[in-house]
Write a protein that holds these residues in place. Structure first.
Motif, PDB file in Angstrom:
ATOM      1  N   PRO A 183       0.797  -1.239   0.000  1.00 28.48           N
ATOM      2  CA  PRO A 183       0.000   0.000   0.000  1.00 28.48           C
ATOM      3  C   PRO A 183       0.824   1.280   0.000  1.00 28.48           C
ATOM      4  O   PRO A 183       0.339   2.337  -0.436  1.00 28.48           O
ATOM      5  N   VAL A 184       2.061   1.214   0.484  1.00 30.00           N
ATOM      6  CA  VAL A 184       2.853   2.436   0.597  1.00 30.00           C
ATOM      7  C   VAL A 184       3.644   2.740  -0.674  1.00 30.00           C
ATOM      8  O   VAL A 184       4.133   3.856  -0.848  1.00 30.00           O
ATOM      9  N   LEU A 185       3.734   1.775  -1.579  1.00 30.75           N
ATOM     10  CA  LEU A 185       4.555   1.954  -2.774  1.00 30.75           C
ATOM     11  C   LEU A 185       4.107   3.127  -3.648  1.00 30.75           C
ATOM     12  O   LEU A 185       4.960   3.905  -4.108  1.00 30.75           O
ATOM     13  N   PRO A 186       2.800   3.314  -3.929  1.00 26.42           N
ATOM     14  CA  PRO A 186       2.425   4.464  -4.768  1.00 26.42           C
ATOM     15  C   PRO A 186       2.821   5.806  -4.160  1.00 26.42           C
ATOM     16  O   PRO A 186       3.252   6.715  -4.891  1.00 26.42           O
ATOM     17  N   PHE A 187       2.696   5.944  -2.843  1.00 23.75           N
ATOM     18  CA  PHE A 187       3.045   7.205  -2.187  1.00 23.75           C
ATOM     19  C   PHE A 187       4.550   7.452  -2.270  1.00 23.75           C
ATOM     20  O   PHE A 187       4.987   8.578  -2.523  1.00 23.75           O
ATOM     21  N   LEU A 188       5.340   6.399  -2.044  1.00 24.77           N
ATOM     22  CA  LEU A 188       6.791   6.548  -2.143  1.00 24.77           C
ATOM     23  C   LEU A 188       7.216   6.850  -3.580  1.00 24.77           C
ATOM     24  O   LEU A 188       8.107   7.675  -3.808  1.00 24.77           O
ATOM     25  N   ALA A 189       6.571   6.188  -4.533  1.00 25.95           N
ATOM     26  CA  ALA A 189       6.928   6.417  -5.938  1.00 25.95           C
ATOM     27  C   ALA A 189       6.643   7.864  -6.346  1.00 25.95           C
ATOM     28  O   ALA A 189       7.491   8.523  -6.968  1.00 25.95           O
ATOM     29  N   VAL A 190       5.466   8.369  -6.000  1.00 20.97           N
ATOM     30  CA  VAL A 190       5.119   9.751  -6.344  1.00 20.97           C
ATOM     31  C   VAL A 190       6.054  10.729  -5.638  1.00 20.97           C
ATOM     32  O   VAL A 190       6.548  11.691  -6.243  1.00 20.97           O
ATOM     33  N   GLY A 191       6.330  10.482  -4.362  1.00 15.34           N
ATOM     34  CA  GLY A 191       7.231  11.349  -3.612  1.00 15.34           C
ATOM     35  C   GLY A 191       8.627  11.378  -4.206  1.00 15.34           C
ATOM     36  O   GLY A 191       9.250  12.453  -4.315  1.00 15.34           O
ATOM     37  N   MET A 192       9.140  10.202  -4.603  1.00 17.78           N
ATOM     38  CA  MET A 192      10.486  10.148  -5.177  1.00 17.78           C
ATOM     39  C   MET A 192      10.541  10.854  -6.525  1.00 17.78           C
ATOM     40  O   MET A 192      11.515  11.564  -6.821  1.00 17.78           O
ATOM     41  N   VAL A 193       9.514  10.683  -7.349  1.00 26.41           N
ATOM     42  CA  VAL A 193       9.495  11.362  -8.654  1.00 26.41           C
ATOM     43  C   VAL A 193       9.482  12.872  -8.470  1.00 26.41           C
ATOM     44  O   VAL A 193      10.247  13.603  -9.118  1.00 26.41           O
ATOM     45  N   ILE A 194       8.608  13.358  -7.582  1.00 26.96           N
ATOM     46  CA  ILE A 194       8.540  14.806  -7.339  1.00 26.96           C
ATOM     47  C   ILE A 194       9.881  15.325  -6.818  1.00 26.96           C
ATOM     48  O   ILE A 194      10.372  16.370  -7.260  1.00 26.96           O
ATOM     49  N   ALA A 195      10.473  14.583  -5.860  1.00 24.84           N
ATOM     50  CA  ALA A 195      11.738  15.028  -5.270  1.00 24.84           C
ATOM     51  C   ALA A 195      12.854  15.061  -6.310  1.00 24.84           C
ATOM     52  O   ALA A 195      13.611  16.046  -6.399  1.00 24.84           O
ATOM     53  N   LEU A 196      12.977  14.020  -7.115  1.00 20.30           N
ATOM     54  CA  LEU A 196      14.053  13.961  -8.101  1.00 20.30           C
ATOM     55  C   LEU A 196      13.874  15.010  -9.191  1.00 20.30           C
ATOM     56  O   LEU A 196      14.858  15.560  -9.697  1.00 20.30           O
ATOM     57  N   LEU A 197      12.626  15.303  -9.554  1.00 21.42           N
ATOM     58  CA  LEU A 197      12.377  16.317 -10.576  1.00 21.42           C
ATOM     59  C   LEU A 197      12.559  17.740 -10.038  1.00 21.42           C
ATOM     60  O   LEU A 197      12.512  18.701 -10.814  1.00 21.42           O
ATOM     61  N   SER A 198      12.750  17.865  -8.724  1.00 22.38           N
ATOM     62  CA  SER A 198      12.941  19.184  -8.114  1.00 22.38           C
ATOM     63  C   SER A 198      14.402  19.627  -8.104  1.00 22.38           C
ATOM     64  O   SER A 198      14.709  20.693  -7.567  1.00 22.38           O
ATOM     65  N   ALA A 199      15.294  18.839  -8.685  1.00 21.02           N
ATOM     66  CA  ALA A 199      16.723  19.150  -8.615  1.00 21.02           C
ATOM     67  C   ALA A 199      17.049  20.525  -9.174  1.00 21.02           C
ATOM     68  O   ALA A 199      17.783  21.305  -8.566  1.00 21.02           O
ATOM     69  N   ARG A 200      16.487  20.859 -10.348  1.00 20.34           N
ATOM     70  CA  ARG A 200      16.787  22.160 -10.958  1.00 20.34           C
ATOM     71  C   ARG A 200      16.257  23.293 -10.076  1.00 20.34           C
ATOM     72  O   ARG A 200      16.928  24.314  -9.903  1.00 20.34           O
ATOM     73  N   ARG A 201      15.051  23.112  -9.514  1.00 21.32           N
ATOM     74  CA  ARG A 201      14.483  24.150  -8.642  1.00 21.32           C
ATOM     75  C   ARG A 201      15.363  24.350  -7.408  1.00 21.32           C
ATOM     76  O   ARG A 201      15.588  25.479  -6.967  1.00 21.32           O
ATOM     77  N   LEU A 202      15.843  23.260  -6.833  1.00 15.73           N
ATOM     78  CA  LEU A 202      16.660  23.370  -5.624  1.00 15.73           C
ATOM     79  C   LEU A 202      17.995  24.041  -5.934  1.00 15.73           C
ATOM     80  O   LEU A 202      18.519  24.794  -5.098  1.00 15.73           O
ATOM     81  N   ASN A 203      18.547  23.779  -7.110  1.00 15.53           N
ATOM     82  CA  ASN A 203      19.776  24.481  -7.503  1.00 15.53           C
ATOM     83  C   ASN A 203      19.530  25.981  -7.615  1.00 15.53           C
ATOM     84  O   ASN A 203      20.390  26.794  -7.254  1.00 15.53           O
ATOM     85  N   SER A 204      18.359  26.360  -8.106  1.00 17.83           N
ATOM     86  CA  SER A 204      18.025  27.789  -8.209  1.00 17.83           C
ATOM     87  C   SER A 204      17.841  28.391  -6.823  1.00 17.83           C
ATOM     88  O   SER A 204      18.337  29.494  -6.543  1.00 17.83           O
ATOM     89  N   LEU A 205      17.138  27.683  -5.938  1.00 16.26           N
ATOM     90  CA  LEU A 205      16.911  28.191  -4.585  1.00 16.26           C
ATOM     91  C   LEU A 205      18.218  28.351  -3.823  1.00 16.26           C
ATOM     92  O   LEU A 205      18.338  29.223  -2.955  1.00 16.26           O
ATOM     93  N   ALA A 206      19.210  27.521  -4.136  1.00 21.52           N
ATOM     94  CA  ALA A 206      20.498  27.606  -3.440  1.00 21.52           C
ATOM     95  C   ALA A 206      21.208  28.927  -3.726  1.00 21.52           C
ATOM     96  O   ALA A 206      22.087  29.348  -2.959  1.00 21.52           O
ATOM     97  N   LEU A 207      20.832  29.604  -4.815  1.00 24.68           N
ATOM     98  CA  LEU A 207      21.444  30.887  -5.163  1.00 24.68           C
ATOM     99  C   LEU A 207      20.844  32.047  -4.381  1.00 24.68           C
ATOM    100  O   LEU A 207      21.358  33.167  -4.440  1.00 24.68           O
ATOM    101  N   GLY A 208      19.747  31.787  -3.668  1.00 28.74           N
ATOM    102  CA  GLY A 208      19.049  32.855  -2.957  1.00 28.74           C
ATOM    103  C   GLY A 208      17.734  33.171  -3.647  1.00 28.74           C
ATOM    104  O   GLY A 208      17.591  32.992  -4.862  1.00 28.74           O
ATOM    105  N   ASP A 209      16.768  33.658  -2.876  1.00 27.10           N
ATOM    106  CA  ASP A 209      15.432  33.900  -3.420  1.00 27.10           C
ATOM    107  C   ASP A 209      15.446  34.947  -4.528  1.00 27.10           C
ATOM    108  O   ASP A 209      14.789  34.787  -5.562  1.00 27.10           O
ATOM    109  N   GLU A 210      16.191  36.038  -4.334  1.00 26.18           N
ATOM    110  CA  GLU A 210      16.201  37.108  -5.336  1.00 26.18           C
ATOM    111  C   GLU A 210      16.842  36.638  -6.634  1.00 26.18           C
ATOM    112  O   GLU A 210      16.328  36.910  -7.719  1.00 26.18           O
ATOM    113  N   MET A 211      17.942  35.906  -6.514  1.00 26.91           N
ATOM    114  CA  MET A 211      18.612  35.409  -7.716  1.00 26.91           C
ATOM    115  C   MET A 211      17.739  34.380  -8.430  1.00 26.91           C
ATOM    116  O   MET A 211      17.632  34.386  -9.668  1.00 26.91           O
ATOM    117  N   ALA A 212      17.096  33.493  -7.648  1.00 25.08           N
ATOM    118  CA  ALA A 212      16.216  32.488  -8.247  1.00 25.08           C
ATOM    119  C   ALA A 212      15.058  33.151  -8.982  1.00 25.08           C
ATOM    120  O   ALA A 212      14.695  32.751 -10.095  1.00 25.08           O
TER     121      ALA A 212
END
Length: 327
Positions: free
Chosen positions: A190-219
């Protein structure tokens, strides 16, 4: 070089999976493992392997989820101390599950998971709001203090809810330690769909997190919608934390340790850091589970105890070493 490190980490995880299946209160041979994989349970060794296979799978899933969630939380908050346990997210999920069991008599796996996810999400929002008050906004120190205070308060509330209920107290206390023992494929499914969706969202957030690391104004200057980027990334982490807590109980410090160790290998680029954190988290939790079985033979220590022994000194070291206010 990073690709070689990633392959090496994947190889380490495969070796730990094999060790997990063969190691426990009773060591088994490859003949018993092969027989158990085909459904055989003719002797004690084969029966032991049949129990260890889902346990190993759960440790891999939970470890990768917590390692990935920790890396995402550190990126979203730009806080080197961020961790599902330290920020109180795991305890918020635990409180929601305990309230659901004690007051609403929830019993299904789906109800546990949804309760844990809702609790994790509400707690994450509450801690971030409290940590953002005052001058300087959400600094690492304020977030850590708000998270620790919230975690302590919620732990007290959990005890207050459980104490009058002797019928559920034993099971809740055992679950609160955090562990992967007693895993079955029926519990994991039962937990597999939730983990799968969470992992996909997290992995696809890499570019956003790189932008956030520069600071809110720069992002924002680069065209990133900062609030949306934080919200979507945090959603992935909340799904991972809530689903893992529902099935394993709260396991602390893994999300803090793994991203820091992975940064030593691959740096701060989240396109590499996130997959490394997933593999590293799976490897570390599996190693903790194996160590717990070996140290206390013929009994065992739950992984929540082992990670606490390792994680508490690591947390103190990070606090003493990190003098920066943000990543």
């Amino acid at each position: 070089m990073r690709s070689l490190w990633l392959l090496g980490l994947a190889g380490l995880l495969a070796a730990l999976c094999a060790l997990s299946v063969t190691t426990g209160s009773r060591d088994v041979g490859w003949a018993d493992i092969a027989a158990a994989l085909t459904g055989g349970q003719d002797n004690i060794g084969q029966a032991a392997v049949s129990l260890r296979i889902p346990r190993t799978l759960l440790a891999v899933l939970a470890g990768s989820a917590l390692g990935l969630a920790g890396a995402v939380m550190q990126g979203v908050t730009r806080n080197p101390l961020a961790d599902p346990g330290i920020l109180g997210v795991n305890m918020g999920a635990s409180l929601a599950v305990v309230i659901g069991v004690a007051w609403f008599n929830i019993a299904s796996a789906q109800a546990y998971i949804w309760a844990a996810i809702i609790g994790a999400g509400c707690t994450a929002g509450f801690v971030y709001t409290i940590g953002s008050l005052g001058r300087g906004g959400a600094t690492p120190l304020k977030l850590a203090l708000a998270g620790v205070a919230t975690s302590i308060a919620f732990a007290s509330l959990v005890m207050a809810v459980v104490l009058p209920r002797n019928d559920i107290a034993g099971g809740i206390r055992s679950w609160q330690i955090g562990g992967v023992g007693g895993a079955t494929f029926e519990r994991i499914l039962p937990v597999l769909p939730f983990l799968a969706v969470g992992m996909v969202i997290a992995l696809l957030s890499a570019r956003r997190l790189n932008s956030l690391a520069l600071g809110d104004e720069m992002a924002a200057g680069l065209g990133e919608r900062v609030a949306l980027a934080r919200g979507v990334s945090a959603l992935g982490a909340i799904l991972l934390c809530g689903a893992t807590t529902a099935i394993c109980g709260p396991i602390g410090f893994l999300g803090l340790i793994v991203p820091h160790l992975c940064r030593l290998l691959v740096g701060a680029d989240y396109r590499w850091l996130l997959p490394f954190s997933a593999l590293g988290g799976a490897s570390l939790l599996l190693l903790a589970d194996i160590a717990g079985r070996i140290i206390a033979r013929p009994a065992e220590l739950d992984v929540g105890i082992v990670t606490a022994f390792v994680g508490a000194p690591f947390f103190i070291w990070v606090v003493m070493r990190q003098r920066i206010r943000e990543l």
